[in-house]
Scaffold this active site. Structure first.
Site, PDB file in Angstrom:
ATOM      1  N   TYR A  38       7.646   3.113   6.505  1.00  0.00           N
ATOM      2  CA  TYR A  38       7.914   2.172   7.613  1.00  0.00           C
ATOM      3  C   TYR A  38       9.388   2.223   8.027  1.00  0.00           C
ATOM      4  CZ  TYR A  38       3.452   0.058   6.135  1.00  0.00           C
ATOM      5  OH  TYR A  38       2.137  -0.167   5.779  1.00  0.00           O
ATOM      6  N   HIS A  61       0.812   4.722  -1.606  1.00  0.00           N
ATOM      7  CA  HIS A  61       0.395   4.391  -0.237  1.00  0.00           C
ATOM      8  C   HIS A  61      -0.987   4.973   0.120  1.00  0.00           C
ATOM      9  CE1 HIS A  61       2.279   3.425   3.949  1.00  0.00           C
ATOM     10  NE2 HIS A  61       0.979   3.206   3.955  1.00  0.00           N
TER      11      HIS A  61
END
Ligand SMILES: NC(=O)C1=CN([C@@H]2O[C@H](COP(=O)(O)OP(=O)(O)OC[C@H]3O[C@@H](n4cnc5c(N)ncnc54)[C@H](OP(=O)(O)O)[C@@H]3O)[C@@H](O)[C@H]2O)C=CC1
Ligand SMILES: O=C(O)C(=O)[C@@H](O)[C@H](O)C(=O)CO
Length: 277
Positions: A51, A109
């Site tokens: 991100y 992730h």
């Protein structure tokens, strides 16, 4: 400020029933938005290396003035950092960017099964936890078979699995597996990214009947399923609205009516094939 209730994870950590997603919140505006979420009452923050906002999250934690132990900062190991040594380096780099001494919740992730390094990544996370650099360890986008493999090869089950979950994809079978194995479910894209979901008749009818907003109906549904949703909003008013779902309840029939919207995944996110570096 809204007080968000907690549950206890399998490792004993107290964990909010609703958290804050930070994807897309970057730069000074992003930091301001994360600070306003903390001021609204959010205590669980969801970030990731990918991100590119770990420094904003760390800055917001410092600016909040809260005691460090009141917040749970999540970050995630990207596919390119899979492997034992790579995951250890990834954690150190995340800590540097966050400017914190501990990652509260560290997740893999995506499993990236074609690379087949998620077990080695997991071993590194177990060691990082023993060394105190990480408090809780979990995964994201893992299937039942992948979770079984982590348990079989390391003896350690993740305490959290963060997965795509919204009324179009309620993940009934995976949630049942989580319950059986003491894994807390977290719902990513819990509002289905403000798609047509919020205009579905069943949602708007329930919102009118209960005197709440469509997003509150959806987020309350997550809470009652026993999954922690992590809605993202860059706007203080919406952040407050999204957190304010603990003063009303849905009946079992209303929960079932929302779950009947099921139609499957909305994006290209099948963990057995999706690869994300
Ligand atoms: N582990 C993984 O693989 C993944 C994890 N995630 C995590 O999940 C988090 C949430 O998912 P995300 O994809 O952001 O999607 P969400 O389902 O949280 O939806 C976010 C969108 O909804 C809008 N919105 C939020 N609240 C309201 C409201 N009350 N009324 C109207 N619109 C609203 C936001 O706009 P606005 O900001 O303008 O209010 C934004 O456009 C991410 O931020 C990330 O942390 C997401 C995807 C994958
Ligand atoms: O936002 C995230 O955390 C993601 O992993 C997304 O990129 C996610 O992979 C996605 O949107 C899949 O379609």
């Amino acid at each position: 400020m809204i007080s968000i209730p907690t549950v206890t994870l399998a490792d004993g950590v107290s964990f909010p029933q609703l958290g804050f997603g930070t994807y897309g919140l970057r730069g000074a505006d992003g930091t301001d938005a994360i600070v306003s979420a903390i001021q609204a009452g959010y205590r669980l923050l969801d970030s990731a290396v990918n991100y590119e906002n770990e420094s904003e999250v760390g800055e917001a934690v410092r600016r909040s003035g809260l005691d460090r132990d009141e917040l749970i900062v999540t970050t995630k190991i990207p596919g390119r950092d899979h492997g034992y040594d790579e995951a250890r380096r990834s954690a150190r780099e995340s800590l540097d960017r966050l400017g914190l001494e501990r990652i509260d919740l560290h997740l893999i992730h995506w499993p990236n099964p074609s690379v087949d390094k998620y077990v080695d990544t997991w071993r590194a996370m177990i060691d990082l936890r023993s060394e105190g650099l990480v408090r809780s360890i979990g995964v994201s986008n893992f299937t039942e078979a992948m979770l079984d493999r982590l348990q079989a090869e390391t003896g350690v089950m993740p305490v959290v699995n963060q997965v795509e979950l919204h009324p179009y994809f309620p993940q009934g079978a995976l949630r049942a597996y989580h319950e059986e194995h003491g894994i807390r479910t977290e719902s990513w894209s819990p509002l289905a990214r403000r798609s047509e979901l919020l205009n579905e008749q069943v949602i708007t009818d329930l919102a009118a009947e209960l005197g709440v907003s469509p997003t509150q109906v959806v987020l309350r549904w997550h809470v009652q399923l026993g999954s922690t949703p992590i809605p993202k909003s860059g706007h203080a008013g919406r952040q407050r609205e999204n957190a304010d779902v603990f003063a009303f309840a849905l009946t079992n029939e209303q929960v079932a009516a929302i779950s009947a919207l099921e139609r499957g995944r909305l994006w290209d996110g099948d963990p057995t094939t999706h690869e994300e570096m």
